[in-house]
Design an enzyme around this catalytic site. Sequence first.
Site, PDB file in Angstrom:
ATOM      1  N   ASN A 209       0.870  -1.176   0.000  1.00  0.00           N
ATOM      2  CA  ASN A 209       0.000   0.000   0.000  1.00  0.00           C
ATOM      3  C   ASN A 209       0.909   1.230   0.000  1.00  0.00           C
ATOM      4  O   ASN A 209       1.563   1.506   1.000  1.00  0.00           O
ATOM      5  CB  ASN A 209      -0.885  -0.051   1.256  1.00  0.00           C
ATOM      6  CG  ASN A 209      -1.711   1.207   1.438  1.00  0.00           C
ATOM      7  OD1 ASN A 209      -1.773   2.061   0.553  1.00  0.00           O
ATOM      8  ND2 ASN A 209      -2.356   1.330   2.594  1.00  0.00           N
TER       9      ASN A 209
ATOM     10  N   LYS B 280       0.057   4.282  -0.194  1.00  0.00           N
ATOM     11  CA  LYS B 280      -0.599   5.434   0.461  1.00  0.00           C
ATOM     12  C   LYS B 280      -0.427   6.709  -0.378  1.00  0.00           C
ATOM     13  O   LYS B 280      -0.405   6.632  -1.606  1.00  0.00           O
ATOM     14  CB  LYS B 280      -0.057   5.607   1.879  1.00  0.00           C
ATOM     15  CG  LYS B 280      -0.179   4.319   2.689  1.00  0.00           C
ATOM     16  CD  LYS B 280      -0.034   4.536   4.169  1.00  0.00           C
ATOM     17  CE  LYS B 280      -0.070   3.186   4.855  1.00  0.00           C
ATOM     18  NZ  LYS B 280      -0.067   3.295   6.308  1.00  0.00           N
TER      19      LYS B 280
ATOM     20  N   HIS C  10      -9.433   0.305   5.238  1.00  0.00           N
ATOM     21  CA  HIS C  10      -8.129   0.546   5.870  1.00  0.00           C
ATOM     22  C   HIS C  10      -8.330   1.414   7.111  1.00  0.00           C
ATOM     23  O   HIS C  10      -9.201   2.291   7.139  1.00  0.00           O
ATOM     24  CB  HIS C  10      -7.182   1.237   4.874  1.00  0.00           C
ATOM     25  CG  HIS C  10      -5.774   1.298   5.371  1.00  0.00           C
ATOM     26  ND1 HIS C  10      -5.356   2.261   6.251  1.00  0.00           N
ATOM     27  CD2 HIS C  10      -4.709   0.493   5.148  1.00  0.00           C
ATOM     28  CE1 HIS C  10      -4.079   2.044   6.547  1.00  0.00           C
ATOM     29  NE2 HIS C  10      -3.666   0.980   5.885  1.00  0.00           N
TER      30      HIS C  10
ATOM     31  N   GLU D 130      -6.834   3.885   8.222  1.00  0.00           N
ATOM     32  CA  GLU D 130      -6.771   5.338   8.008  1.00  0.00           C
ATOM     33  C   GLU D 130      -8.097   5.846   7.444  1.00  0.00           C
ATOM     34  O   GLU D 130      -8.504   6.983   7.724  1.00  0.00           O
ATOM     35  CB  GLU D 130      -5.580   5.677   7.100  1.00  0.00           C
ATOM     36  CG  GLU D 130      -4.267   5.508   7.864  1.00  0.00           C
ATOM     37  CD  GLU D 130      -3.073   5.104   7.034  1.00  0.00           C
ATOM     38  OE1 GLU D 130      -3.098   5.234   5.799  1.00  0.00           O
ATOM     39  OE2 GLU D 130      -2.088   4.615   7.639  1.00  0.00           O
TER      40      GLU D 130
ATOM     41  N   GLU E  83      -5.084  -5.779  10.569  1.00  0.00           N
ATOM     42  CA  GLU E  83      -4.121  -4.712  10.795  1.00  0.00           C
ATOM     43  C   GLU E  83      -4.429  -4.024  12.129  1.00  0.00           C
ATOM     44  O   GLU E  83      -5.285  -3.117  12.176  1.00  0.00           O
ATOM     45  CB  GLU E  83      -4.199  -3.683   9.679  1.00  0.00           C
ATOM     46  CG  GLU E  83      -3.898  -4.255   8.304  1.00  0.00           C
ATOM     47  CD  GLU E  83      -3.374  -3.180   7.370  1.00  0.00           C
ATOM     48  OE1 GLU E  83      -2.247  -3.340   6.887  1.00  0.00           O
ATOM     49  OE2 GLU E  83      -4.058  -2.175   7.164  1.00  0.00           O
TER      50      GLU E  83
ATOM     51  N   GLY F  54       2.366   1.783  10.889  1.00  0.00           N
ATOM     52  CA  GLY F  54       3.266   2.926  10.753  1.00  0.00           C
ATOM     53  C   GLY F  54       3.963   3.314  12.041  1.00  0.00           C
ATOM     54  O   GLY F  54       4.547   4.394  12.136  1.00  0.00           O
TER      55      GLY F  54
ATOM     56  N   SER G  99       3.539  -2.609  10.368  1.00  0.00           N
ATOM     57  CA  SER G  99       5.000  -2.561  10.504  1.00  0.00           C
ATOM     58  C   SER G  99       5.680  -3.876  10.106  1.00  0.00           C
ATOM     59  O   SER G  99       6.620  -4.319  10.760  1.00  0.00           O
ATOM     60  CB  SER G  99       5.389  -2.138  11.924  1.00  0.00           C
ATOM     61  OG  SER G  99       4.901  -0.830  12.191  1.00  0.00           O
TER      62      SER G  99
ATOM     63  N   GLY H 162       2.890  -1.313   4.376  1.00  0.00           N
ATOM     64  CA  GLY H 162       2.841   0.118   4.112  1.00  0.00           C
ATOM     65  C   GLY H 162       4.238   0.674   3.884  1.00  0.00           C
ATOM     66  O   GLY H 162       4.779   0.632   2.778  1.00  0.00           O
ATOM     67  N   GLY H 163       4.868   1.162   4.946  1.00  0.00           N
ATOM     68  CA  GLY H 163       6.169   1.827   4.829  1.00  0.00           C
ATOM     69  C   GLY H 163       7.208   1.032   4.053  1.00  0.00           C
ATOM     70  O   GLY H 163       7.906   1.582   3.183  1.00  0.00           O
TER      71      GLY H 163
END
Length: 249
Positions: free
Chosen positions: A9, A11, A94, A96, A166, A172, A212, A233-234
């Site tokens: 993802n 983002k 998600h 967020e 998640e 994150g 993470s 993600g990251g």
Amino acid sequence: MRNYYIAGNWKMHKTRAEAAALAQALVSQLKKGKHKYLVAPSFTALETVASVLKGSPILLGAQNMAAAEQGAHTGEVSVLQLKDLGVQAVILGHSERRHSYHEDDELINKKVKLALQHGLEVILCVGELLSEREAGKAEGVCEIQTVRGLAGVAAGDLSRVSIAYEPVWAIGTGKTATPEDADAIHAAIRRVVARLYGGAAAEELLIQYGGSVKPDNAAQLMAKEHIDGALVGGAALSADTFVPIALFS
Ligand code: PEP
């Protein structure tokens, strides 16, 4: 035996040129990969990334979509527009979207059904807040989000759904659920799906972990019985970190 499904993802990161460069690196470095892969760029880079992924097995995903097919919805992007760009799957629910943009289970469920109706695959995200985990409610929260997210989804469409567990406190933050804690929630989600759709469908369902995930913890997480991949993600923002996760064996 379930396949592994590893999704990135991106983002709200990357210009079209940056997205194309990352997609190109993944296409060449994941050639020897044996799992299922997806990347989800921003809307603005979907068309660019679609052309890079053409002919590769990496799926093109969107990070969200509107709950309506079309109409007066300023700033939204519809399922028809996504399909027009070659999008094959969409991430829905998600954390967020749930917590920063106040999407509730009812809205997410509308999106899930609309995406499936139009032939897309869906990654439905569920997960508890830190306060909910500390209050012993993690399993219950994930159960409710799963039941409500899948409400009205036909059994025949379930093969196009994966669920991403998640925990919100792990996204994150550099904090990861232990493989044991994550696996316990994955097993609970699978039991919920078994209750709704039967044991065989639940056994086939892919349940990804997100929060993470990095090259140094991915293999331990995915070694667990009920963890069938990762939503990253990251670490998905660079081939240097995404490829080792995606090529784990
Ligand atoms: C995510 O955004 O779905 C996610 C899991 O992010 P990160 O890997 O950065 O925690």
